[in-house]
Design an enzyme around this catalytic site. Structure first.
Site, PDB file in Angstrom:
ATOM      1  N   GLY A  11       0.832  -1.213   0.000  1.00  0.00           N
ATOM      2  CA  GLY A  11       0.000   0.000   0.000  1.00  0.00           C
ATOM      3  C   GLY A  11       0.859   1.253   0.000  1.00  0.00           C
ATOM      4  N   ARG A  36      -1.191  -1.464  -6.509  1.00  0.00           N
ATOM      5  CA  ARG A  36      -1.774  -1.870  -7.799  1.00  0.00           C
ATOM      6  C   ARG A  36      -1.681  -0.771  -8.841  1.00  0.00           C
ATOM      7  NH1 ARG A  36      -7.516  -2.883  -5.439  1.00  0.00           N
ATOM      8  NH2 ARG A  36      -6.755  -0.968  -4.456  1.00  0.00           N
ATOM      9  N   ARG A  37      -1.492   0.496  -8.428  1.00  0.00           N
ATOM     10  CA  ARG A  37      -1.485   1.601  -9.399  1.00  0.00           C
ATOM     11  C   ARG A  37      -0.055   1.844  -9.895  1.00  0.00           C
ATOM     12  NH1 ARG A  37      -5.258   5.457  -5.758  1.00  0.00           N
ATOM     13  NH2 ARG A  37      -4.169   4.286  -4.155  1.00  0.00           N
ATOM     14  N   ASP A  60      -2.118  -7.402  -6.498  1.00  0.00           N
ATOM     15  CA  ASP A  60      -3.290  -7.235  -5.635  1.00  0.00           C
ATOM     16  C   ASP A  60      -3.127  -8.238  -4.493  1.00  0.00           C
ATOM     17  OD1 ASP A  60      -5.853  -7.472  -4.450  1.00  0.00           O
ATOM     18  OD2 ASP A  60      -6.817  -6.841  -6.310  1.00  0.00           O
ATOM     19  N   VAL A  61      -3.107  -7.762  -3.263  1.00  0.00           N
ATOM     20  CA  VAL A  61      -2.863  -8.686  -2.139  1.00  0.00           C
ATOM     21  C   VAL A  61      -3.961  -9.747  -1.991  1.00  0.00           C
ATOM     22  CG1 VAL A  61      -1.436  -7.066  -0.783  1.00  0.00           C
ATOM     23  CG2 VAL A  61      -3.914  -7.167  -0.378  1.00  0.00           C
ATOM     24  N   TYR A 153     -15.372  -3.868   9.067  1.00  0.00           N
ATOM     25  CA  TYR A 153     -14.040  -3.223   9.077  1.00  0.00           C
ATOM     26  C   TYR A 153     -13.395  -3.420  10.449  1.00  0.00           C
ATOM     27  CZ  TYR A 153     -10.262   0.174   8.877  1.00  0.00           C
ATOM     28  OH  TYR A 153      -9.016   0.772   8.932  1.00  0.00           O
ATOM     29  N   GLY A 184      -6.013   6.240  14.885  1.00  0.00           N
ATOM     30  CA  GLY A 184      -7.403   6.694  14.722  1.00  0.00           C
ATOM     31  C   GLY A 184      -7.524   7.383  13.373  1.00  0.00           C
ATOM     32  N   THR A 188      -6.198  10.650   4.688  1.00  0.00           N
ATOM     33  CA  THR A 188      -5.574  10.027   3.501  1.00  0.00           C
ATOM     34  C   THR A 188      -6.683   9.811   2.465  1.00  0.00           C
ATOM     35  OG1 THR A 188      -6.039   7.825   4.334  1.00  0.00           O
ATOM     36  CG2 THR A 188      -3.922   8.785   4.993  1.00  0.00           C
ATOM     37  N   PHE A 190      -8.304   7.207   2.447  1.00  0.00           N
ATOM     38  CA  PHE A 190      -9.097   6.186   3.136  1.00  0.00           C
ATOM     39  C   PHE A 190     -10.606   6.434   3.002  1.00  0.00           C
ATOM     40  CE2 PHE A 190     -11.218   4.758   7.026  1.00  0.00           C
ATOM     41  CZ  PHE A 190     -10.797   3.458   7.151  1.00  0.00           C
TER      42      PHE A 190
HETATM   43  P1  NDP Z   1      -5.145   4.942   1.460  1.00  0.00           P
HETATM   44  O1  NDP Z   1      -6.434   4.642   0.773  1.00  0.00           O
HETATM   45  O2  NDP Z   1      -4.542   6.284   1.264  1.00  0.00           O
HETATM   46  O3  NDP Z   1      -4.049   3.835   1.082  1.00  0.00           O
HETATM   47  C1  NDP Z   1      -4.394   2.487   0.965  1.00  0.00           C
HETATM   48  C2  NDP Z   1      -3.242   1.753   0.280  1.00  0.00           C
HETATM   49  O4  NDP Z   1      -3.550   0.347   0.217  1.00  0.00           O
HETATM   50  C3  NDP Z   1      -3.023   2.220  -1.149  1.00  0.00           C
HETATM   51  O5  NDP Z   1      -1.636   2.365  -1.380  1.00  0.00           O
HETATM   52  C4  NDP Z   1      -3.582   1.083  -1.989  1.00  0.00           C
HETATM   53  O6  NDP Z   1      -2.818   0.960  -3.174  1.00  0.00           O
HETATM   54  C5  NDP Z   1      -3.356  -0.136  -1.088  1.00  0.00           C
HETATM   55  N1  NDP Z   1      -4.306  -1.195  -1.388  1.00  0.00           N
HETATM   56  C6  NDP Z   1      -5.664  -1.151  -1.186  1.00  0.00           C
HETATM   57  N2  NDP Z   1      -6.224  -2.289  -1.639  1.00  0.00           N
HETATM   58  C7  NDP Z   1      -5.209  -3.063  -2.105  1.00  0.00           C
HETATM   59  C8  NDP Z   1      -5.152  -4.350  -2.710  1.00  0.00           C
HETATM   60  N3  NDP Z   1      -6.261  -5.079  -2.930  1.00  0.00           N
HETATM   61  N4  NDP Z   1      -3.950  -4.847  -3.084  1.00  0.00           N
HETATM   62  C9  NDP Z   1      -2.826  -4.122  -2.891  1.00  0.00           C
HETATM   63  N5  NDP Z   1      -2.799  -2.907  -2.322  1.00  0.00           N
HETATM   64  C10 NDP Z   1      -3.985  -2.385  -1.949  1.00  0.00           C
HETATM   65  O7  NDP Z   1      -5.412   4.675   3.007  1.00  0.00           O
HETATM   66  P2  NDP Z   1      -4.485   4.768   4.308  1.00  0.00           P
HETATM   67  O8  NDP Z   1      -3.110   5.154   3.977  1.00  0.00           O
HETATM   68  O9  NDP Z   1      -5.221   5.561   5.289  1.00  0.00           O
HETATM   69  O10 NDP Z   1      -4.549   3.249   4.778  1.00  0.00           O
HETATM   70  C11 NDP Z   1      -3.412   2.444   4.990  1.00  0.00           C
HETATM   71  C12 NDP Z   1      -3.694   1.477   6.129  1.00  0.00           C
HETATM   72  O11 NDP Z   1      -3.946   2.235   7.311  1.00  0.00           O
HETATM   73  C13 NDP Z   1      -4.915   0.598   5.935  1.00  0.00           C
HETATM   74  O12 NDP Z   1      -4.625  -0.689   6.398  1.00  0.00           O
HETATM   75  C14 NDP Z   1      -5.981   1.262   6.793  1.00  0.00           C
HETATM   76  O13 NDP Z   1      -6.953   0.359   7.218  1.00  0.00           O
HETATM   77  C15 NDP Z   1      -5.121   1.747   7.936  1.00  0.00           C
HETATM   78  N6  NDP Z   1      -5.690   2.811   8.755  1.00  0.00           N
HETATM   79  C16 NDP Z   1      -6.110   3.968   8.192  1.00  0.00           C
HETATM   80  C17 NDP Z   1      -6.653   4.956   8.988  1.00  0.00           C
HETATM   81  C18 NDP Z   1      -7.223   6.240   8.434  1.00  0.00           C
HETATM   82  O14 NDP Z   1      -8.028   6.885   9.125  1.00  0.00           O
HETATM   83  N7  NDP Z   1      -6.830   6.673   7.237  1.00  0.00           N
HETATM   84  C19 NDP Z   1      -6.716   4.794  10.450  1.00  0.00           C
HETATM   85  C20 NDP Z   1      -6.273   3.525  10.923  1.00  0.00           C
HETATM   86  C21 NDP Z   1      -5.746   2.584  10.107  1.00  0.00           C
HETATM   87  P3  NDP Z   1      -3.388   0.622  -4.644  1.00  0.00           P
HETATM   88  O15 NDP Z   1      -4.773   1.191  -4.727  1.00  0.00           O
HETATM   89  O16 NDP Z   1      -2.401   1.258  -5.580  1.00  0.00           O
HETATM   90  O17 NDP Z   1      -3.343  -0.867  -4.697  1.00  0.00           O
HETATM   91  C1  8X3 Z   2      -9.503   3.964  10.281  1.00  0.00           C
HETATM   92  C2  8X3 Z   2     -10.033   4.752  11.440  1.00  0.00           C
HETATM   93  O1  8X3 Z   2     -12.131   5.407  12.707  1.00  0.00           O
HETATM   94  O2  8X3 Z   2     -12.250   5.387  10.280  1.00  0.00           O
HETATM   95  O3  8X3 Z   2      -9.110   2.706  10.656  1.00  0.00           O
HETATM   96  O4  8X3 Z   2     -12.191   3.333  11.508  1.00  0.00           O
HETATM   97  S1  8X3 Z   2     -11.729   4.695  11.457  1.00  0.00           S
END
Ligand code: NDP
Ligand code: 8X3
Length: 252
Positions: A11, A36-37, A60-61, A153, A184, A188, A190
Site C-alpha cells: 500500500g 496496484r497503481r 493485488d494482495v 471493518y 485513529g 488520507t 481512506f
Molecule cells: P489509502 O487509501 O490512502 O491507502 C491504501 C493503500 O492500500 C493504497 O496504497 C492502496 O494501493 C493499497 N491497497 C488497497 N487495496 C489493495 C489491494 N487489494 N492490493 C494491494 N494494495 C492495496 O489509506 P491509508 O493510507 O489511510 O490506509 C493504509 C492502512 O492504514 C490501511 O490498512 C488502513 O486500514 C489503515 N488505517 C487507516 C486509517 C485512516 O483513518 N486513514 C486509520 C487507521 C488505520 P493501490 O490502490 O495502488 O493498490
Molecule cells: C480507520 C479509522 O475510525 O475510520 O481505521 O475506523 S476509522
C-alpha cells in the site's frame, strides 16, 4: 560499514504507506514498494530513487498466487527483507450489519486480513532463517473498539491485532520483532475509498486537525530505529481532537 536495510511496504501508492516510504528513504533504507497503481509506483520510485534504492512490485494482495510470485521474483539485491510494513488495506462502506454489502465484506476480509497473511507468508521464512527481522502491521483504533456501522471493518482490524499478537508469540524464538501501529482518524484517501467517491468523504476530516500520514510514518520509523533489544509492541495513536472512535471534538 553496516549493510543498508531493505523494507517492503504494501500500500505504498498513497497515504500512510507512501509517507512511510518517504520517511524511510530519508534515512537511507532501501525500499520495495507495492501497490496496484503502476503509474503511482513509477512516479514514487522516480522521486525516492534520488535518496535510496527502490524496486516496485505491482500485485493485488487478494490474489494469493500473484502475491507469492511477485515477492519470489525480487532481484537478489532486494530479496533480503529486513522490515515488512503490512499496510495495504481500506474500509469499504459504512453500513449497519443488516444492510451491509457482501462485496464490501469480501474486500475488507480479503485485503485487510488474508492479504496481510499472504504477504507475511512470503516474507517470514527468510526472517526465521536469518533469525532477524521486524514486521509492522498497520491495525487501527477500529481493532481496539467497535463503532456503529464499523462492524466488518472493525472485525478485520481486530483480526490484524490478533494476528500481530500471534506473530509476536510464534516468532519469539527467532528474535523477530512484531509491532502493531493502530491509528485513529488519518487524513488520507481512506475515506474516498470507504465512501466510493461519495461526498460523505468530504466531511470526515472537517472541523478538526486529523492525524496526517506523516505522523504515522514518524512513529513507524521510531519503531524500526529502536536498539536491537527494544520492541515497540503496540501503539494506539489519536489526533488531539479524538478521544475514541465516536468522540471527536469538532469546531461548529
Ligand atoms: P489509502 O487509501 O490512502 O491507502 C491504501 C493503500 O492500500 C493504497 O496504497 C492502496 O494501493 C493499497 N491497497 C488497497 N487495496 C489493495 C489491494 N487489494 N492490493 C494491494 N494494495 C492495496 O489509506 P491509508 O493510507 O489511510 O490506509 C493504509 C492502512 O492504514 C490501511 O490498512 C488502513 O486500514 C489503515 N488505517 C487507516 C486509517 C485512516 O483513518 N486513514 C486509520 C487507521 C488505520 P493501490 O490502490 O495502488 O493498490
Ligand atoms: C480507520 C479509522 O475510525 O475510520 O481505521 O475506523 S476509522
Amino acid at each position: 560499514m553496516n549493510k543498508k536495510k531493505v523494507a517492503l511496504i504494501t500500500g505504498a501508492t498513497s497515504g500512510i504507506g507512501k509517507a512511510t516510504a518517504e520517511e524511510f528513504a530519508k534515512h537511507g533504507i532501501n525500499l520495495v514498494l507495492c501497490g496496484r497503481r503502476q503509474a503511482r509506483l513509477d512516479s514514487i520510485k522516480q522521486v525516492l530513487s534520488k535518496q535510496t534504492d527502490v524496486h516496485v512490485l505491482n500485485f493485488d494482495v487478494r490474489d494469493r498466487e500473484k502475491t507469492l510470485n511477485a515477492i519470489a521474483s525480487l532481484p537478489e539485491t532486494f530479496k533480503t527483507i529486513d522490515i515488512l510494513i503490512n499496510n495495504a488495506g481500506n474500509a469499504h462502506g459504512l453500513d449497519p450489519i443488516q444492510t451491509g454489502n457482501l462485496d464490501d465484506w469480501d474486500a475488507m476480509m480479503d485485503i485487510n486480513v488474508k492479504g496481510l497473511l499472504y504477504v507475511s507468508k512470503a516474507i517470514i521464512p527468510g526472517m526465521t532463517k536469518r533469525q532477524s527481522g521486524h514486521i509492522i502491521n498497520i491495525g487501527s483504533s477500529a481493532g481496539k473498539e467497535v463503532y456503529p456501522k464499523g462492524n466488518v471493518y472493525c472485525a478485520s482490524k481486530h483480526a490484524v491485532v490478533a494476528i500481530t499478537e500471534g506473530m509476536r508469540i510464534d516468532l519469539n524464538p527467532f528474535g523477530i520483532k512484531v509491532t502493531a501501529i493502530n491509528p485513529g482518524l488519518v487524513e488520507t484517501e481512506f475515506s474516498q475509498v470507504r465512501f466510493k467517491g461519495d461526498s460523505a468523504a468530504d466531511t470526515v476530516y472537517k472541523g478538526y486537525k486529523a492525524l496526517q500520514a506523516e505522523d504515522i510514518a514518524d512513529v513507524i520509523y521510531f519503531a524500526v530505529s529502536r536498539p536491537a533489544h527494544v520492541n515497540i509492541a503496540d501503539v494506539l495513536m489519536f489526533c488531539t481532537a479524538q478521544a475514541s472512535s465516536t468522540i471527536v471534538k469538532k469546531s461548529t
